[in-house]
Design a protein around this motif. Structure first.
Motif: not given
Ligand code: 6PG
Length: 249
Positions: A199-208, A228-240
């Motif tokens: 989850n701690d990566k989710a904001k940066a993932v969304k911003e990028i 490849f951007w391989l993400l788990d659900d937590d890291a992807a949780s803020q993506l639209s």
């Protein structure tokens, strides 16, 4: 023209690392069908470490021709190789000590040397192994919550190191020196895999990924290789939802 990002989202960290392991087998097979040796760049971090732990299990250990690999590092802390913070030590303990790679095929960043000397020496080592314009076959990368990758941290000089393959990089917020491949060195690669979980990566993932934020990880854009951007659900949780339309498993 930059190659597009391939975004894949996984329910669990385990599914993410399994996909990464399968991709490594696939890409190494392809590389070794054209040449006798293939280059793999290892990353520090807990997410890459999970992958290393998986790769030494029977299921993968026997699938990868370890003796045909040249092992490099994407970054290193400026500490000796037996220091608990050393990326080399982590990779050695989790992976390199358990597979048969000739020692001369493991190219360690010498964190024990003065940073500038270590960076220059590593650049020479890469060029002696792969030529003046090295194209790594696979580069593994993690990403921090601040969007750093390898040891390319926000606001540091290595972000703009366009003429070098390897940079000594002082990271003020850590009050420490690091060694890191530069964006141009990484972007010449044939395959780049981001391994991002939590989850701690989710904001940066969304911003990028969605807002094209100015971030070190945003600089990773291979000219012709695959990304490849391989993400788990937590890291992807803020993506639209539309971003989440990418393959998920
Ligand atoms: C390092 C790594 C660094 C790491 C990220 C993600 O030297 O620490 O190279 O870039 O990959 O910080 O680490 P986690 O996967 O542990 O979050």
């Amino acid at each position: 023209m930059k190659a597009p990002r391939k975004i894949e989202i996984f329910e669990t960290r385990e599914a993410l690392t399994t996909r990464a392991a399968d991709l490594i087998v696939e890409k190494l097979d392809a590389a070794l069908s054209e040449k006798p040796l293939a280059s793999l760049v290892l990353s520090g971090g807990s997410t890459p470490k999970d992958l290393y732990t998986l790769l030494v299990l029977e299921k993968y250990k026997d699938k990868i021709p370890w003796e045909k690999l040249l092992i490099f590092f994407g970054d290193e802390r400026c500490v000796p190789p037996d220091h608990p913070d050393s990326n080399y030590k982590m990779a050695h303990d989790a992976l390199l000590s358990q597979v048969s790679i000739p020692s001369e095929n493991i190219f360690r960043m010498k964190g024990e040397l003065s940073p500038d000397i270590a960076a220059a020496e590593y650049e020479t080592a890469i060029k002696s192994a792969l030529g003046e314009h090295p194209k790594f076959d696979i580069v593994l990368l993690g990403m921090g919550a601040d969007g750093h990758t390898a040891s390319l941290f926000p606001g540091t000089t290595a972000l703009a190191a366009s003429e070098k393959l390897v940079a000594a990089n002082y990271v003020e917020k850590l009050d420490s020196w690091r060694l890191t491949l530069t964006p141009p060195a990484i972007n010449m690669s044939r395959n780049i895999f981001f391994l991002i979980a939590g989850n701690d990566k989710a904001k940066a993932v969304k911003e990028i990924l969605e807002n094209d934020a100015d971030s070190p990880a945003q600089l990773i854009a291979p000219r012709s290789g695959s990304l490849f951007w391989l993400l788990d659900d937590d890291a992807a949780s803020q993506l639209s939802s539309n971003e989440k339309g990418y393959r998920s498993r």
